[in-house]
Design a protein around this motif. Structure first.
Motif, PDB file in Angstrom:
ATOM      1  N   ASP B  39      43.017  48.788  74.051  1.00 45.77           N
ATOM      2  CA  ASP B  39      41.854  49.325  74.764  1.00 45.77           C
ATOM      3  C   ASP B  39      42.176  49.492  76.247  1.00 45.77           C
ATOM      4  O   ASP B  39      42.805  48.641  76.870  1.00 45.77           O
ATOM      5  CB  ASP B  39      40.655  48.384  74.594  1.00 45.77           C
ATOM      6  CG  ASP B  39      40.051  48.517  73.199  1.00 45.77           C
ATOM      7  OD1 ASP B  39      39.968  49.655  72.701  1.00 45.77           O
ATOM      8  OD2 ASP B  39      39.690  47.481  72.615  1.00 45.77           O
ATOM      9  N   ARG B  40      41.688  50.577  76.751  1.00 45.33           N
ATOM     10  CA  ARG B  40      42.032  50.929  78.126  1.00 45.33           C
ATOM     11  C   ARG B  40      41.532  49.929  79.169  1.00 45.33           C
ATOM     12  O   ARG B  40      42.169  49.693  80.201  1.00 45.33           O
ATOM     13  CB  ARG B  40      41.467  52.332  78.430  1.00 45.33           C
ATOM     14  CG  ARG B  40      42.046  52.972  79.668  1.00 45.33           C
ATOM     15  CD  ARG B  40      43.555  53.182  79.492  1.00 45.33           C
ATOM     16  NE  ARG B  40      44.161  53.582  80.744  1.00 45.33           N
ATOM     17  CZ  ARG B  40      44.919  54.650  80.898  1.00 45.33           C
ATOM     18  NH1 ARG B  40      45.208  55.418  79.874  1.00 45.33           N
ATOM     19  NH2 ARG B  40      45.426  54.941  82.073  1.00 45.33           N
ATOM     20  N   PHE B  41      40.397  49.331  78.907  1.00 50.09           N
ATOM     21  CA  PHE B  41      39.811  48.452  79.925  1.00 50.09           C
ATOM     22  C   PHE B  41      40.740  47.309  80.350  1.00 50.09           C
ATOM     23  O   PHE B  41      40.699  46.847  81.475  1.00 50.09           O
ATOM     24  CB  PHE B  41      38.472  47.874  79.428  1.00 50.09           C
ATOM     25  CG  PHE B  41      38.610  46.838  78.361  1.00 50.09           C
ATOM     26  CD1 PHE B  41      38.854  45.500  78.702  1.00 50.09           C
ATOM     27  CD2 PHE B  41      38.512  47.161  77.015  1.00 50.09           C
ATOM     28  CE1 PHE B  41      38.981  44.528  77.707  1.00 50.09           C
ATOM     29  CE2 PHE B  41      38.644  46.203  76.030  1.00 50.09           C
ATOM     30  CZ  PHE B  41      38.887  44.876  76.367  1.00 50.09           C
ATOM     31  N   ILE B  42      41.587  46.877  79.414  1.00 53.34           N
ATOM     32  CA  ILE B  42      42.399  45.701  79.743  1.00 53.34           C
ATOM     33  C   ILE B  42      43.454  46.030  80.804  1.00 53.34           C
ATOM     34  O   ILE B  42      43.838  45.179  81.610  1.00 53.34           O
ATOM     35  CB  ILE B  42      43.046  45.099  78.472  1.00 53.34           C
ATOM     36  CG1 ILE B  42      43.494  43.664  78.737  1.00 53.34           C
ATOM     37  CG2 ILE B  42      44.224  45.938  77.986  1.00 53.34           C
ATOM     38  CD1 ILE B  42      42.368  42.708  79.000  1.00 53.34           C
ATOM     39  N   TRP B  43      43.904  47.283  80.802  1.00 56.45           N
ATOM     40  CA  TRP B  43      44.868  47.686  81.827  1.00 56.45           C
ATOM     41  C   TRP B  43      44.248  47.537  83.217  1.00 56.45           C
ATOM     42  O   TRP B  43      44.882  47.047  84.147  1.00 56.45           O
ATOM     43  CB  TRP B  43      45.309  49.140  81.622  1.00 56.45           C
ATOM     44  CG  TRP B  43      46.107  49.365  80.372  1.00 56.45           C
ATOM     45  CD1 TRP B  43      45.646  49.755  79.162  1.00 56.45           C
ATOM     46  CD2 TRP B  43      47.526  49.207  80.220  1.00 56.45           C
ATOM     47  NE1 TRP B  43      46.673  49.866  78.248  1.00 56.45           N
ATOM     48  CE2 TRP B  43      47.840  49.544  78.873  1.00 56.45           C
ATOM     49  CE3 TRP B  43      48.563  48.843  81.082  1.00 56.45           C
ATOM     50  CZ2 TRP B  43      49.148  49.514  78.387  1.00 56.45           C
ATOM     51  CZ3 TRP B  43      49.860  48.811  80.596  1.00 56.45           C
ATOM     52  CH2 TRP B  43      50.149  49.135  79.263  1.00 56.45           C
ATOM     53  N   LYS B  44      43.023  47.961  83.298  1.00 57.39           N
ATOM     54  CA  LYS B  44      42.339  47.870  84.599  1.00 57.39           C
ATOM     55  C   LYS B  44      42.171  46.407  85.009  1.00 57.39           C
ATOM     56  O   LYS B  44      42.399  46.038  86.173  1.00 57.39           O
ATOM     57  CB  LYS B  44      40.962  48.564  84.482  1.00 57.39           C
ATOM     58  CG  LYS B  44      40.225  48.716  85.803  1.00 57.39           C
ATOM     59  CD  LYS B  44      41.026  49.521  86.820  1.00 57.39           C
ATOM     60  CE  LYS B  44      40.483  49.359  88.245  1.00 57.39           C
ATOM     61  NZ  LYS B  44      41.529  49.541  89.262  1.00 57.39           N
ATOM     62  N   LYS B  45      41.815  45.584  84.040  1.00 52.30           N
ATOM     63  CA  LYS B  45      41.641  44.157  84.360  1.00 52.30           C
ATOM     64  C   LYS B  45      42.962  43.541  84.847  1.00 52.30           C
ATOM     65  O   LYS B  45      42.973  42.746  85.777  1.00 52.30           O
ATOM     66  CB  LYS B  45      41.149  43.397  83.120  1.00 52.30           C
ATOM     67  CG  LYS B  45      39.657  43.565  82.888  1.00 52.30           C
ATOM     68  CD  LYS B  45      39.031  42.355  82.198  1.00 52.30           C
ATOM     69  CE  LYS B  45      37.523  42.530  82.137  1.00 52.30           C
ATOM     70  NZ  LYS B  45      36.932  42.034  80.885  1.00 52.30           N
ATOM     71  N   PHE B  46      44.050  43.896  84.188  1.00 52.04           N
ATOM     72  CA  PHE B  46      45.357  43.401  84.643  1.00 52.04           C
ATOM     73  C   PHE B  46      45.614  43.865  86.076  1.00 52.04           C
ATOM     74  O   PHE B  46      46.131  43.113  86.906  1.00 52.04           O
ATOM     75  CB  PHE B  46      46.484  43.919  83.728  1.00 52.04           C
ATOM     76  CG  PHE B  46      46.883  42.941  82.666  1.00 52.04           C
ATOM     77  CD1 PHE B  46      46.010  42.623  81.637  1.00 52.04           C
ATOM     78  CD2 PHE B  46      48.125  42.306  82.691  1.00 52.04           C
ATOM     79  CE1 PHE B  46      46.373  41.702  80.642  1.00 52.04           C
ATOM     80  CE2 PHE B  46      48.494  41.396  81.716  1.00 52.04           C
ATOM     81  CZ  PHE B  46      47.627  41.087  80.686  1.00 52.04           C
ATOM     82  N   GLY B  47      45.275  45.119  86.321  1.00 51.81           N
ATOM     83  CA  GLY B  47      45.444  45.652  87.686  1.00 51.81           C
ATOM     84  C   GLY B  47      44.605  44.868  88.675  1.00 51.81           C
ATOM     85  O   GLY B  47      45.101  44.432  89.730  1.00 51.81           O
ATOM     86  N   ASP B  48      43.357  44.672  88.331  1.00 57.70           N
ATOM     87  CA  ASP B  48      42.457  43.929  89.223  1.00 57.70           C
ATOM     88  C   ASP B  48      42.981  42.531  89.513  1.00 57.70           C
ATOM     89  O   ASP B  48      42.849  42.013  90.624  1.00 57.70           O
ATOM     90  CB  ASP B  48      41.062  43.821  88.581  1.00 57.70           C
ATOM     91  CG  ASP B  48      40.365  45.176  88.509  1.00 57.70           C
ATOM     92  OD1 ASP B  48      40.838  46.130  89.178  1.00 57.70           O
ATOM     93  OD2 ASP B  48      39.361  45.293  87.775  1.00 57.70           O
ATOM     94  N   MET B  49      43.529  41.907  88.520  1.00 51.38           N
ATOM     95  CA  MET B  49      44.052  40.543  88.703  1.00 51.38           C
ATOM     96  C   MET B  49      45.364  40.538  89.486  1.00 51.38           C
ATOM     97  O   MET B  49      45.872  39.485  89.846  1.00 51.38           O
ATOM     98  CB  MET B  49      44.318  39.913  87.328  1.00 51.38           C
ATOM     99  CG  MET B  49      43.082  39.664  86.484  1.00 51.38           C
ATOM    100  SD  MET B  49      41.960  38.441  87.203  1.00 51.38           S
ATOM    101  CE  MET B  49      42.935  36.933  87.043  1.00 51.38           C
ATOM    102  N   GLY B  50      45.923  41.713  89.692  1.00 53.72           N
ATOM    103  CA  GLY B  50      47.169  41.778  90.452  1.00 53.72           C
ATOM    104  C   GLY B  50      48.426  41.570  89.630  1.00 53.72           C
ATOM    105  O   GLY B  50      49.540  41.555  90.162  1.00 53.72           O
ATOM    106  N   PHE B  51      48.294  41.452  88.306  1.00 56.46           N
ATOM    107  CA  PHE B  51      49.454  41.126  87.477  1.00 56.46           C
ATOM    108  C   PHE B  51      50.530  42.215  87.481  1.00 56.46           C
ATOM    109  O   PHE B  51      51.710  41.924  87.294  1.00 56.46           O
ATOM    110  CB  PHE B  51      49.012  40.839  86.036  1.00 56.46           C
ATOM    111  CG  PHE B  51      48.120  39.644  85.914  1.00 56.46           C
ATOM    112  CD1 PHE B  51      48.304  38.526  86.723  1.00 56.46           C
ATOM    113  CD2 PHE B  51      47.080  39.625  84.982  1.00 56.46           C
ATOM    114  CE1 PHE B  51      47.475  37.411  86.604  1.00 56.46           C
ATOM    115  CE2 PHE B  51      46.259  38.513  84.855  1.00 56.46           C
ATOM    116  CZ  PHE B  51      46.450  37.409  85.668  1.00 56.46           C
ATOM    117  N   PHE B  52      50.111  43.452  87.669  1.00 54.87           N
ATOM    118  CA  PHE B  52      51.119  44.528  87.674  1.00 54.87           C
ATOM    119  C   PHE B  52      51.908  44.578  88.981  1.00 54.87           C
ATOM    120  O   PHE B  52      52.947  45.234  89.061  1.00 54.87           O
ATOM    121  CB  PHE B  52      50.444  45.899  87.465  1.00 54.87           C
ATOM    122  CG  PHE B  52      49.831  46.061  86.106  1.00 54.87           C
ATOM    123  CD1 PHE B  52      50.431  45.531  84.976  1.00 54.87           C
ATOM    124  CD2 PHE B  52      48.646  46.782  85.943  1.00 54.87           C
ATOM    125  CE1 PHE B  52      49.864  45.698  83.721  1.00 54.87           C
ATOM    126  CE2 PHE B  52      48.080  46.947  84.691  1.00 54.87           C
ATOM    127  CZ  PHE B  52      48.680  46.403  83.579  1.00 54.87           C
TER     128      PHE B  52
END
Ligand code: FAD
Ligand code: FAD
Ligand code: FAD
Ligand code: FAD
Lengths: 388, 388, 388, 388
Positions: B39-52
């Motif tokens: 699901d696409r939303f998880i990519w955004k959450k990872f981004g928000d958390m700074g993991f990328f």
């Protein structure tokens, strides 16, 4: 073909079997693998062809052929690359029917064995339970005799053909306080009230339906007892030799299939301008694996030969399964590697083979349990003589 | 936790990451594994958390942290048991983004790297082709410069994130006659006309979309060239050390996960009246496997430590992937065995682990290719020095 | 050299040690291997050079250097290819002297430790007995206190330096009824009446004298008790971590030596017109082995690093010996193979290496006993904490 | 005993052979192992007993028995635990005499084969050279025909019975420019001027004399040419099948001996109050090894059976040696481990067995060369058909 064990008749049988499988089975395999359901018509076709009766008495429609016909059937079933389909056939013919034939009385043979040979009824064998598969004697399912019925309660799991079979051969404790001396075997009709089956989702053997089965006050007529009451454990142990040997044969056959496929692939695939089969590191690895397979195969044949003559081969059959299933897993692991990325794709045969093969060291007695048995035979000099 | 390499901050990061994964990711894994779509939303959450952005520059939203944070991210991703999800993240962060960061100019960094860190754009890296993955220099895809565009033609395959990513980092021959000296790297928008992607059906990594991609006269602006024309091969080679080391780290982490799970299981499962972790044969096997994992883990950490200090570790990173992926496959094979029949069920973690782990010795450079590289370094004394 | 752990000083030490070994030791090795006797003069030279005092206190003539100096000493001793000579040194410095230093009082340190560091007295450690080496707590040798003496009776076996050493550090039961809580350690002069030693004929370690030793009413002054009465078992266990780690280090060093030698050989030997190091099958095998060695080496270094910092590394040191000794045996087996017929000749180094290396998984705790210990630590979560 | 291949006569032969070996050979083994010299009288006794003539024609004193008698001889020779003694016999009977019998004319058979069968003359076979053993076709020794003599110049090495034999069967290039089409075989008397032999110091096979042999203008009458000029390479290749099969049989036999000895030891040795054969980890390891041996043994027997019937078994014999020698090394490695410290002592049988067994994958074609041959047969589908 190996002319030490196989006659001209054997070879003709193999040829016609191959044709049959190619024409009647292969086109459906992918579908069955996907749905986890084998279409019913194929069972009947197998029955019509006589494949289920290969080593059963003519009196019930069987062909009463020597064990090398069984070997051929098993080998060729592996080579259409559906461990699940092969397992379904095998569970019917060597797990369920073996008990009917060996312990069933005339009525049972007429009602269950004959239609099983004909492909009209399909069976399964229910021994393993959620609380334990290795410790057969520790099973908890009970069968309490009340008048002219036994009432079965308990749960079985990992049962091949457990969802779609027509009858179930079930082991249960008739005298729980007597441990492995208190177990009996019954044949139970699928539609008997109180039986519910749940399909399990598996790594491999996906064409075959594996079930967890609950028995809730299932009433079985006393006439459906197989053999003597409380003799069940001995019956189970007696049949293990053939079952395990067949699993050893299956293992060498699927390893051979993997090797043949890989070699073909390697001769066609090029990297850095050379076909893969020209790289020395791959060549040496390949022939090492091939030799491992060949050594197991010849060993297995020699055990079949002796079993066919009526020799007592529990030790050898146990070794056969122990060593051949491990060999197969290793061969298939490496053959998948030879394909590179394509090995990882389900459209190529190695992925399924890897999944299917992994069952070998688990089902029908885990490798650890086989080592326990061998330890008792070889180290403790216990004789695993068949009850007589 | 290993206090030779990990500080208090590292440990806090790991803890919060574990919480995040447990809360935000774990509940969805089974669905993603089934559908093959994250699901696409998880990519955004990872981004928000700074993991990328863990080891990317702050200028583009990154955190610029040391490599042990990357190790922690990778390890914890393995421990939620979805090789496919981990692979999707990894392909984005270490395959695609590495090129953007290392070779992209300011515009590219603003347009692709920054949104990649933010989780707004997802990338993939397209090197392997149907005609060959090992022989990178033998690729056939071409990029012909016409005015202010390059026109790309060819096919790529086995591309992680190849279906759902927003942009593709693509290697193609700009001067085909010059072999590995004629390769360039481009970043290509997904919606550029002429790109078609087909999803592949895989043994494992099922949550990740792997694609075969066709490029049919795909026009890419010259500004989307990454770095210098014809320098692509050198770029690819430069990034392999980190990529392979990460795959080594992944391997020890999933092996550790398998061991932890199996031990828990063994302490609870009883056969013949004893819990499995009381059987000497299983105990010895277990600690042998555990030690293999631990030895690889410490080796991998030492290589990370050196890479983090800027040392040249191509040899060590290659060894890391070669040895750790094999170790992981073996550990997982045996841990599955510890579970008996349950190991074979997809409802238990080992089945998926076995399928996912098998990619290790294939993807990102097969074990055979790694041995070729090591042979050149160790035997032929070739230096695989980074182009400067 | 590995600059993660080794400083410039370490490297200089290694260099001068290599020169010393080459000049002073190497010319005598073949003789000592043949006679099973190490000339006495070399012990004194080692003492003069300070090699015995590397990690012992300056107060007794030691150098009190960090553990990586010990690593260097051990590694270089392996690389002159006499497991027996290395074992003799090791048994003196890490088996016998460790006890003197840790449990000896001032008088014992003056009388035994100082001359041991100086190379004037050589020691051995007597724990194993004919009736059992693995089961330390089951030892039968007794020490009965009578007035100001202990009277020792019993037999020890497999004792390195057991024939030619000047003193013996001996474990015996002072309170046999208390099992492992009733064991004490003594230092005993060789010339004490009642001691007889018989030299054993061994597969390898041939330069070292291994003895079966009989104690027949051997009177030892109470002042020769090391540490507290009945604390012997705890002392022995405490020192195992270092002893086993050293054996792990030895293992990676001899594997590295074998690999270096084999590579040199392979670059010079031609078959079918090509040097051996050009055959892909051999190249891949070689780098696989090399990687196995390298992974163990880095693991071992990391454990040394932590032990040097005072960390508790019983688990890791146990893994180090378990995995490194097996790795060494496998590497050496294959390196011998690379030499073809010459590998089988005693004039080439691999034959002796194979014989010497085989001791690794036996001496100082067999691999099975190490697995038992690891099982208790990892599975049963027992802490093997040092007695304090 | 395995009644699939062995008749009552075979079993009686085995029994009387065992008695003979026990009475006549065993008492001398330790001495011969120490001195590297087999007393001459035993050769005569073997001759008198008919053991050298087992599968040679009655016309020259042989018994012309089936190949399973050879198997029995080989197996029992392994079980007195002197690889060197067994090798000496084997080199005489299967290396040297095979050529005399197959290619010698009547005069040669009378002068060499008959006395060889009688035990009056001992032979050796000289193929390998210092410059290369694997590359037989690359040999450098030449035989130049001058009048009624050939003059041989060159060097051979690793020749079993090379010091003490009475005659030498020597391969040399008669037409060096024709590569493997220019090689011939000669039988040469030991006392021919120009022959010097130097004894080599070996890891194992210590009872057997292995020599480096120099040929300095050695004049051999043309009548001593075996078979046709320039056909030597074909002769050598033809005999490899039997030689390698015998080496495979030897391997399973010594593995079986090691297993039998170890089991006996384990049943008697106690640690921690239990006999070793009660520890599950050891039991499982043991039966695994035992099964490996058994599988190889049955494979080897099946190949003997087919060879005995005149089938073409180059592939199978090659697999036999490849797999059985590796299996034997592994079995013996682990059996030595079962003995703990005693395994490392030369007074116990495992140490010598380990040393002797290591020759298996080297002599008579290294494992790598066997893989090359199998690659050509299995992958390249080359037929290794015997020249006719
Ligand atoms: C796909 C599939 C099909 C099957 N089909 C059938 C079927 O048709 N009918 C049927 O009755 N059963 C069937 N089985 C069940 C199978 O026989 C059992 O899974 C198997 O016997 C193991 O039992 P378990 O799963 O309960 O494992 P457990 O008994 O729980 O064993 C777990 C692990 O512990 C090990 N172990 C157990 N005891 C010991 C010991 N004493 N010492 C050392 N190690 C030990 C085992 O080897 C295993 O590794 C099937 C299983 C599968 C997966
Ligand atoms: C799930 C998955 C995800 C992937 N993700 C990506 C991705 O995101 N981007 C991308 O670019 N690629 C990706 N790959 C591709 C991967 O990198 C390649 O599969 C891999 O490099 C091997 O290439 P190949 O499959 O063409 O195998 P081949 O190159 O055809 O190799 C086949 C076999 O031959 C062996 N071999 C080849 N050459 C030699 C030699 N000289 N000597 C000895 N043996 C040799 C190989 O080791 C292998 O065993 C992915 C692959 C998979 C399966
Ligand atoms: C060359 C040499 C030098 C040595 N030097 C010294 C020295 O200087 N000082 C000293 O004190 N000792 C020394 N030893 C002795 C060494 O430590 C012992 O040999 C070793 O501890 C094993 O003891 P053992 O030989 O009695 O074997 P055993 O204890 O009899 O063991 C036999 C086998 O059984 C296995 N085993 C035992 N118990 C178990 C169990 N519970 N579960 C599973 N498997 C088990 C063992 O692993 C081994 O494989 C030396 C030995 C050798 C060979
Ligand atoms: C104790 C002993 C007894 C012997 N008795 C006899 C005897 O009686 N008569 C006799 O003629 N010979 C005898 N031999 C010699 C034996 O046959 C040779 O040692 C053997 O054939 C290997 O030859 P080599 O030692 O020259 O090794 P090499 O040919 O130098 O090989 C060295 C290594 O390279 C490998 N190698 C070589 N070529 C290749 C390739 N193309 N690809 C991959 N790997 C390769 C080999 O496998 C080996 O590992 C004996 C040897 C020994 C040790």
């Amino acid at each position: 073909m190996n002319n030490m064990y196989f006659t001209e008749e054997h070879n003709l049988f193999r040829k016609s079997l191959q044709d049959f499988l190619k024409k009647e089975v292969l086109p459906h395999i992918d579908k069955w693998e996907k749905t986890g359901t084998i279409d019913r018509f194929i069972w009947k076709k197998f029955g019509d062809m006589g494949f289920f009766g290969i080593n059963y008495p003519e009196a019930y429609g069987g062909l009463n052929l020597d064990l090398f016909y069984t070997v051929i059937l098993q080998e060729e079933l592996q080579k259409i690359n559906s461990g699940g389909f092969a397992a379904a056939i095998w569970a019917h013919v060597y797990l369920a029917m073996t008990h009917l034939n060996a312990e069933g009385d005339e009525a049972i043979k007429q009602n269950y064995l004959a239609p099983s040979i004909a492909g009209d009824k399909i069976g399964c064998l229910c021994i393993s339970e959620p609380s334990g598969g290795s410790d057969v004697a520790g099973m908890r399912t009970t069968a309490v005799k009340i008048d002219d019925h036994y009432v079965i309660n308990g749960a079985k799991t990992f049962i091949t053909n457990g969802v779609y079979s027509d009858y179930l051969v079930v082991a249960a404790k008739t005298s729980p306080e007597q441990g492995n001396k208190g177990m009996s075997i019954f044949v139970v009709d699928r539609d008997t009230p109180g039986i519910t089956a749940t399909k399990l989702d598996k790594l491999g053997w996906r064409a075959s339906d594996t079930a967890e089965i609950a028995f809730d006050n299932v009433k079985v007529p006393v006439t459906n007892l197989l053999g003597q009451e409380n003799e069940g454990f001995a019956y189970i142990m007696q049949h293990f030799a053939l079952e395990r040997l067949v699993m050893g044969v299956n293992a060498h056959a699927r390893a051979e299939y993997a090797l043949d496929y890989a070699l073909q692939y390697m001769s066609e695939r090029k990297t850095f301008g050379k076909s893969l089969d020209m790289y020395q590191a791959l060549r040496h690895k390949y022939v090492d694996l091939y030799s491992d397979m060949e050594v197991c195969k010849q060993f297995n044949y020699s055990v079949v030969f002796r079993l066919n003559k009526g020799e007592y081969v529990v030790k050898e059959a146990t070794m056969s399964k122990l060593k051949s299933t491990k060999m197969a897993d290793e061969v298939i692991y490496e053959c998948l590697q030879f394909l590179g990325g394509y090995g990882y794709m389900e459209d190529y045969p190695l992925a399924r083979l890897l999944r299917d093969s992994r069952l070998g060291p688990i089902g029908g007695g885990t490798s650890e349990i086989l080592r326990e048995i061998l330890s008792k035979i070889i180290i403790d000099k216990k004789s695993y003589k068949p009850a007589t």
